[in-house]
Design a protein around this motif. Structure first.
Motif, PDB file in Angstrom:
ATOM      1  N   ASP A  11      37.265  10.968  56.913  1.00 21.95           N
ATOM      2  CA  ASP A  11      38.132  11.142  58.082  1.00 21.95           C
ATOM      3  C   ASP A  11      38.522   9.763  58.596  1.00 21.95           C
ATOM      4  OD1 ASP A  11      39.171  11.709  60.750  1.00 21.95           O
ATOM      5  OD2 ASP A  11      38.255  13.694  60.535  1.00 21.95           O
ATOM      6  N   ASP A  12      39.811   9.526  58.830  1.00 21.66           N
ATOM      7  CA  ASP A  12      40.255   8.202  59.266  1.00 21.66           C
ATOM      8  C   ASP A  12      40.010   7.948  60.741  1.00 21.66           C
ATOM      9  OD1 ASP A  12      42.319  10.182  59.666  1.00 21.66           O
ATOM     10  OD2 ASP A  12      43.646   8.552  60.277  1.00 21.66           O
ATOM     11  N   ASP A  13      39.595   8.966  61.488  1.00 23.78           N
ATOM     12  CA  ASP A  13      39.270   8.801  62.907  1.00 23.78           C
ATOM     13  C   ASP A  13      37.800   8.376  63.022  1.00 23.78           C
ATOM     14  OD1 ASP A  13      38.395   9.318  65.599  1.00 23.78           O
ATOM     15  OD2 ASP A  13      40.180  10.541  65.885  1.00 23.78           O
ATOM     16  N   ALA A  14      37.574   7.122  63.423  1.00 25.81           N
ATOM     17  CA  ALA A  14      36.216   6.564  63.450  1.00 25.81           C
ATOM     18  C   ALA A  14      35.299   7.328  64.396  1.00 25.81           C
ATOM     19  CB  ALA A  14      36.271   5.090  63.851  1.00 25.81           C
ATOM     20  N   ALA A  15      35.812   7.771  65.533  1.00 29.80           N
ATOM     21  CA  ALA A  15      34.980   8.486  66.504  1.00 29.80           C
ATOM     22  C   ALA A  15      34.521   9.836  65.944  1.00 29.80           C
ATOM     23  CB  ALA A  15      35.753   8.685  67.803  1.00 29.80           C
ATOM     24  N   ILE A  16      35.437  10.545  65.320  1.00 23.23           N
ATOM     25  CA  ILE A  16      35.084  11.841  64.726  1.00 23.23           C
ATOM     26  C   ILE A  16      34.108  11.639  63.572  1.00 23.23           C
ATOM     27  CG2 ILE A  16      35.995  13.781  63.375  1.00 23.23           C
ATOM     28  CD1 ILE A  16      38.477  13.686  65.108  1.00 23.23           C
ATOM     29  N   LEU A  17      34.336  10.595  62.801  1.00 20.69           N
ATOM     30  CA  LEU A  17      33.460  10.303  61.668  1.00 20.69           C
ATOM     31  C   LEU A  17      32.034  10.053  62.143  1.00 20.69           C
ATOM     32  CD1 LEU A  17      33.791   9.975  58.573  1.00 20.69           C
ATOM     33  CD2 LEU A  17      33.987   7.521  58.964  1.00 20.69           C
ATOM     34  N   ARG A  18      31.893   9.284  63.222  1.00 18.53           N
ATOM     35  CA  ARG A  18      30.553   9.012  63.763  1.00 18.53           C
ATOM     36  C   ARG A  18      29.901  10.290  64.277  1.00 18.53           C
ATOM     37  NH1 ARG A  18      33.144   4.379  65.851  1.00 18.53           N
ATOM     38  NH2 ARG A  18      33.436   5.429  67.871  1.00 18.53           N
ATOM     39  N   ALA A  19      30.686  11.097  64.990  1.00 13.40           N
ATOM     40  CA  ALA A  19      30.132  12.329  65.568  1.00 13.40           C
ATOM     41  C   ALA A  19      29.669  13.297  64.479  1.00 13.40           C
ATOM     42  CB  ALA A  19      31.182  12.990  66.455  1.00 13.40           C
ATOM     43  N   LEU A  20      30.474  13.447  63.435  1.00  9.49           N
ATOM     44  CA  LEU A  20      30.102  14.346  62.347  1.00  9.49           C
ATOM     45  C   LEU A  20      28.878  13.825  61.596  1.00  9.49           C
ATOM     46  CD1 LEU A  20      33.622  15.256  60.880  1.00  9.49           C
ATOM     47  CD2 LEU A  20      32.099  16.745  62.195  1.00  9.49           C
ATOM     48  N   GLN A  35      36.119   6.324  55.916  1.00  8.29           N
ATOM     49  CA  GLN A  35      37.360   6.386  56.691  1.00  8.29           C
ATOM     50  C   GLN A  35      38.584   6.415  55.795  1.00  8.29           C
ATOM     51  OE1 GLN A  35      36.382   3.310  60.089  1.00  8.29           O
ATOM     52  NE2 GLN A  35      38.188   4.495  60.704  1.00  8.29           N
ATOM     53  N   SER A  36      38.375   6.215  54.511  1.00  9.46           N
ATOM     54  CA  SER A  36      39.497   6.132  53.578  1.00  9.46           C
ATOM     55  C   SER A  36      39.245   7.013  52.357  1.00  9.46           C
ATOM     56  CB  SER A  36      39.675   4.679  53.124  1.00  9.46           C
ATOM     57  OG  SER A  36      40.370   4.605  51.902  1.00  9.46           O
ATOM     58  N   PRO A  37      40.217   7.841  51.964  1.00 11.68           N
ATOM     59  CA  PRO A  37      40.053   8.636  50.744  1.00 11.68           C
ATOM     60  C   PRO A  37      39.959   7.777  49.488  1.00 11.68           C
ATOM     61  CG  PRO A  37      42.275   8.890  51.629  1.00 11.68           C
ATOM     62  CD  PRO A  37      41.475   8.160  52.663  1.00 11.68           C
ATOM     63  N   ASP A  55      39.335  15.512  56.085  1.00 16.37           N
ATOM     64  CA  ASP A  55      40.418  15.627  57.052  1.00 16.37           C
ATOM     65  C   ASP A  55      41.698  15.918  56.270  1.00 16.37           C
ATOM     66  OD1 ASP A  55      41.816  15.532  59.427  1.00 16.37           O
ATOM     67  OD2 ASP A  55      42.019  13.351  59.419  1.00 16.37           O
ATOM     68  N   MET A  56      42.675  16.534  56.913  1.00 16.86           N
ATOM     69  CA  MET A  56      43.922  16.832  56.212  1.00 16.86           C
ATOM     70  C   MET A  56      44.888  15.661  56.244  1.00 16.86           C
ATOM     71  SD  MET A  56      45.739  18.755  54.369  1.00 16.86           S
ATOM     72  CE  MET A  56      44.813  20.292  54.403  1.00 16.86           C
ATOM     73  N   HIS A  57      45.051  15.035  57.416  1.00 21.79           N
ATOM     74  CA  HIS A  57      46.066  13.993  57.564  1.00 21.79           C
ATOM     75  C   HIS A  57      45.411  12.622  57.621  1.00 21.79           C
ATOM     76  CE1 HIS A  57      49.022  17.113  58.228  1.00 21.79           C
ATOM     77  NE2 HIS A  57      48.194  17.672  59.094  1.00 21.79           N
ATOM     78  N   MET A  58      45.640  11.838  56.557  1.00 21.78           N
ATOM     79  CA  MET A  58      45.097  10.482  56.468  1.00 21.78           C
ATOM     80  C   MET A  58      46.189   9.546  55.969  1.00 21.78           C
ATOM     81  SD  MET A  58      41.225  11.277  55.017  1.00 21.78           S
ATOM     82  CE  MET A  58      41.733  12.534  53.824  1.00 21.78           C
ATOM     83  N   PRO A  59      46.109   8.254  56.286  1.00 24.75           N
ATOM     84  CA  PRO A  59      47.206   7.332  55.978  1.00 24.75           C
ATOM     85  C   PRO A  59      47.547   7.186  54.495  1.00 24.75           C
ATOM     86  CG  PRO A  59      45.725   6.382  57.603  1.00 24.75           C
ATOM     87  CD  PRO A  59      45.060   7.623  57.087  1.00 24.75           C
ATOM     88  N   GLU A  60      46.535   7.105  53.642  1.00 25.87           N
ATOM     89  CA  GLU A  60      46.809   6.813  52.225  1.00 25.87           C
ATOM     90  C   GLU A  60      47.362   8.029  51.492  1.00 25.87           C
ATOM     91  OE1 GLU A  60      43.323   3.505  51.611  1.00 25.87           O
ATOM     92  OE2 GLU A  60      42.821   5.566  52.077  1.00 25.87           O
ATOM     93  N   PHE A  61      46.682   9.166  51.606  1.00 28.42           N
ATOM     94  CA  PHE A  61      47.211  10.439  51.143  1.00 28.42           C
ATOM     95  C   PHE A  61      46.442  11.550  51.828  1.00 28.42           C
ATOM     96  CE2 PHE A  61      44.532   8.597  47.747  1.00 28.42           C
ATOM     97  CZ  PHE A  61      43.469   9.494  47.718  1.00 28.42           C
ATOM     98  N   ASP A  62      47.012  12.739  51.808  1.00 26.40           N
ATOM     99  CA  ASP A  62      46.417  13.802  52.611  1.00 26.40           C
ATOM    100  C   ASP A  62      45.227  14.467  51.912  1.00 26.40           C
ATOM    101  OD1 ASP A  62      47.406  15.634  50.736  1.00 26.40           O
ATOM    102  OD2 ASP A  62      49.095  16.249  51.990  1.00 26.40           O
TER     103      ASP A  62
END
Length: 212
Positions: A11-20, A35-37, A55-62
């Protein structure tokens, strides 16, 4: 003693990544966050049982493209999508491609943990099936060309004398070949051989390749 399967969180969202990561670790899972696929794919062999939460939506690819790349590696990972903006068509494609679940953010802890348990159970079963299939293929490759011919005919239900007539050999010779086939394939009955033949069909031309 083997370690428990890993849970990968991408998941590219650092806060969500930490929480999960905290949630899963508190539940007793071994967790590897990314944080990166691209980093995930380059840092993981993906050949062992485990679970990937994408996560579905990430910068490099979905997430769907990441799922495709995981599948191309024939990975046994169980895949869960966790997204804030998932569309119905994305959900359908993900599930058709084998995703265990498609969840929306925010998600209840119990719902996510139940999905992870399900994904790990399916992943371990898939990994075991793959290992058994590979072992079966190795056994088949120990057969000689003549033994493979006998194997192919025997599983169709032909008797030894019928196989002998088909191959232009004596019934005694076919009986010897059949015994060798049973021994090499570690089969206890004709029914075992029939099941093995059905499973070997998935390999197609690969089954005919000799060990190098």
């Amino acid at each position: 003693m083997n370690e428990s399967p890993e849970v990968y969180v991408v998941d590219d969202d650092a806060a969500i990544l930490r929480a999960l990561t905290r949630l899963l670790q508190a539940a007793g899972y071994r967790v590897r966050p990314f944080q990166s696929p691209v980093e995930f794919l380059s840092s993981s062999t993906l050949d062992a049982p485990g679970c990937a939460i994408l996560d579905m939506h990430m910068p490099e690819f979905d997430g769907l493209e990441l799922q495709r790349q995981i599948l191309r590696r024939e990975s046994p990972l169980g895949i869960i999508f966790l997204t804030a903006h998932g569309r119905i068509d994305q959900c359908v494609e993900a599930v058709k491609s084998g995703a265990v679940d498609f969840l929306s953010k925010p998600v209840e802890d119990t719902v996510l943990l139940a999905a992870v348990d399900q994904a790990l159970t399916k992943s371990q079963a898939r990994h075991q099936e793959k290992r058994e299939a590979q072992n079966l293929l190795q056994l088949y490759r120990t057969l000689s060309p003549r033994e493979r011919e006998v194997f192919t005919l025997v599983v169709t239900g032909l008797l030894n004398k019928q196989v002998a007539a088909h191959l232009g050999a004596s019934e005694k010779t076919i009986k010897i070949h059949r015994g060798r086939v049973m021994a090499k394939m570690q089969a206890e009955s004709l029914a075992d051989l029939v099941i093995m033949a059905a499973r070997l069909r998935q390999f197609g031309p690969q089954a005919e390749q000799n060990e190098s």
